[in-house]
Scaffold this motif. Structure first.
Motif, short mmCIF file in Angstrom:
data_model
loop_
_atom_site.label_atom_id
_atom_site.label_comp_id
_atom_site.label_asym_id
_atom_site.label_seq_id
_atom_site.Cartn_x
_atom_site.Cartn_y
_atom_site.Cartn_z
N ARG A 16 34.23 41.68 12.33
CA ARG A 16 35.49 42.07 12.99
C ARG A 16 36.62 41.16 12.53
NH1 ARG A 16 33.67 41.99 17.64
NH2 ARG A 16 33.19 44.20 17.88
N ALA A 19 37.65 42.29 9.11
CA ALA A 19 38.49 43.50 9.19
C ALA A 19 39.91 43.15 9.62
CB ALA A 19 37.87 44.49 10.17
N LEU A 20 40.02 42.26 10.60
CA LEU A 20 41.34 41.87 11.12
C LEU A 20 42.17 41.17 10.05
CD1 LEU A 20 42.97 41.91 13.75
CD2 LEU A 20 42.04 39.64 14.25
N ILE A 23 43.56 43.81 7.73
CA ILE A 23 44.63 44.55 8.39
C ILE A 23 45.92 43.74 8.36
CG2 ILE A 23 45.42 45.42 10.63
CD1 ILE A 23 42.47 46.17 11.18
N ILE A 67 41.21 49.12 8.27
CA ILE A 67 41.40 49.77 9.56
C ILE A 67 40.23 50.69 9.83
CG2 ILE A 67 42.70 51.81 8.79
CD1 ILE A 67 43.52 49.61 11.86
N PHE A 70 37.58 48.41 11.15
CA PHE A 70 37.92 48.09 12.54
C PHE A 70 37.49 49.25 13.45
CE2 PHE A 70 41.27 46.27 15.52
CZ PHE A 70 40.69 45.02 15.59
N SER A 71 37.69 50.48 12.99
CA SER A 71 37.32 51.66 13.76
C SER A 71 35.80 51.78 13.89
CB SER A 71 37.88 52.93 13.10
OG SER A 71 39.28 52.84 12.94
N GLY A 324 37.17 36.92 15.11
CA GLY A 324 36.78 38.27 15.52
C GLY A 324 36.53 38.38 17.01
N ALA A 327 39.75 39.20 18.67
CA ALA A 327 40.43 40.19 17.83
C ALA A 327 41.63 40.83 18.53
CB ALA A 327 39.44 41.26 17.38
N TYR A 331 45.22 40.34 17.04
CA TYR A 331 45.86 41.54 16.51
C TYR A 331 47.27 41.70 17.08
CZ TYR A 331 46.77 46.56 15.77
OH TYR A 331 47.35 47.77 15.44
#
Length: 403
Positions: A16, A19-20, A23, A67, A70-71, A324, A327, A331
């Protein structure tokens, strides 16, 4: 009824965080516009060779993939929460629905700063995850496969013939007066003017992007379902032993990547230089791009698992776990920092900083957030927004500070 708390799976937190980070790089280099921008903006931020290389690097390797990752993790987290509830004898569906309502409120506040907020989309789409929890795995995979192939996009295009569903603006039209007007608000407007345009008009613009012919929302929900499937499989609990499965995913994803690139190229080449993307060939090309993003996202997940099995790479990747775990806080905070740096209500550097420098700014912010997250979690149980979300979910004030 058991009250045993399931231990966190560190690789999921680290993934996570990974991924962040991707992004943040995309959003910072896109200068947190969250919509189309006038031609003069793109010319200013991509004037040098290094700027163009960075833009190409992000377009090929990052944009749309992180993204999606993340999904995927949102769907996986849904399964973990529902499964933990079931183990305790609790029907968690109602609680998850309330949790989504809270996420919608958090996301709406975030969207006032940044129009491209994804939390409100997750909150709305997450409702449809609940009935999938008990659906046979075969049908979960079938439905996700249809969405990846573009079913949602094709239905909407058939019904609308490419017309906008909610808001009549083409984000690809760099000469659009509406795009110029919004860009001017970001560059020169006050914080309240940004809030005003994002509070309603921004969501209509986002609905076009998510649920129109471009169809990002359908792609997002498909990744929710893949996350649900992987949660059921228990892959991350036993990823160190799942070497054959990981290898199959890598090989299958590479084949899918080659095929999808061929489909995308064939569709867009067939359209010709004057081709209109609002056509059936255009829809096929967009679906090919989605499948390519799917393939690359799966490759990233598989490679991350492969590296996490090795001692030296794991030591580096596990540093992403605190990032993460926080997150939601990170974010939202990175959007506030990014917009304060770029928008007119802050330092006003929108369109003034080339891609090279916004890329470097993103790397610096990632390093800072990783460091701060680690320090924070040494003293506290949750990130600030994670604590608020959890406490409101259960109508209970959870202890923030560690004993």
């Amino acid at each position: 009824m058991s009250s045993t708390k399931s231990p966190r799976i560190e690789i999921i937190d680290a993934l996570r965080g990974f991924a962040l980070a991707g992004i943040l790089i995309c959003h910072m280099v896109e200068q947190y516009i969250g919509a189309g921008a006038p031609r003069v903006h793109y010319e200013a931020v991509s004037s040098g060779l290094a700027d163009q290389i960075i833009d190409g690097f992000i377009g090929i390797l990052l944009r749309g993939k992180f993204i999606a990752l993340f999904s995927f993790l949102f769907g996986l987290s849904f399964f973990i929460q529902m499964d933990n509830g079931a183990k305790k004898g609790i029907a968690y569906g109602g609680r998850f629905l309330w949790r989504l309502i809270l996420l919608l409120l958090i996301g709406y506040v975030h969207s006032l700063f940044y129009r491209g907020d994804i939390l409100t989309i997750y909150a709305m789409l997450g409702i449809f995850l609940i009935p999938f929890y008990k659906l046979n795995t075969k049908w979960v995979l079938v439905f996700s496969g249809l969405l990846f192939l573009g079913l949602g996009r094709y239905i909407i295009f058939y019904l609308t013939n490419g017309e906008h569903l909610f808001f009549d603006v083409d984000p690809t039209d760099m000469e659009s007066p509406r795009i110029a007007e919004y860009y001017d608000i970001l560059k020169n407007g006050s914080l309240w003017e940004v809030f005003a345009t994002n509070s309603w008009e921004g969501h209509l613009d986002k609905m076009n992007f998510q649920y129109g012919a471009f169809g990002r929302g359908y792609f997002t929900f498909a990744f929710f379902l893949i996350g649900l499937y992987v949660g059921r499989s228990g892959f991350f609990k036993h990823f160190r032993e799942e070497r054959k499965f990981t290898k199959k995913v890598l090989i299958g994803s590479l084949i899918l990547l080659v095929v999808s690139i061929g489909i995308t190229a064939g569709a867009f080449i067939s359209m010709g230089q004057e081709g209109n993307i609002n056509s059936w060939l255009g829809m096929v090309g967009l679906s090919g791009m989605d499948m390519a993003n799917l393939a690359m996202t799966l490759i990233y997940i598989a490679l991350f698992a492969v590296l996490y099995r090795k001692v030296k790479p794991e030591r580096w990747l596990e540093k992403l776990a605190p990032y993460g775990r926080m997150a939601l806080t990170n974010y939202v905070l990175q959007s506030v920092i990014g917009t304060a740096l770029l928008y007119g209500w802050g330092l006003g550097y929108l369109g003034e900083i080339p891609n090279t420098y916004t890329f470097l700014a993103a790397i610096v912010l990632i390093i800072l957030q990783i460091w701060i997250s680690k320090l924070w979690l040494q003293h506290f149980n949750y990130g600030p927004l994670e604590w608020l979300w959890r406490s409101l979910t259960f109508f209970k004030v959870f202890p923030m500070r560690k004993n």
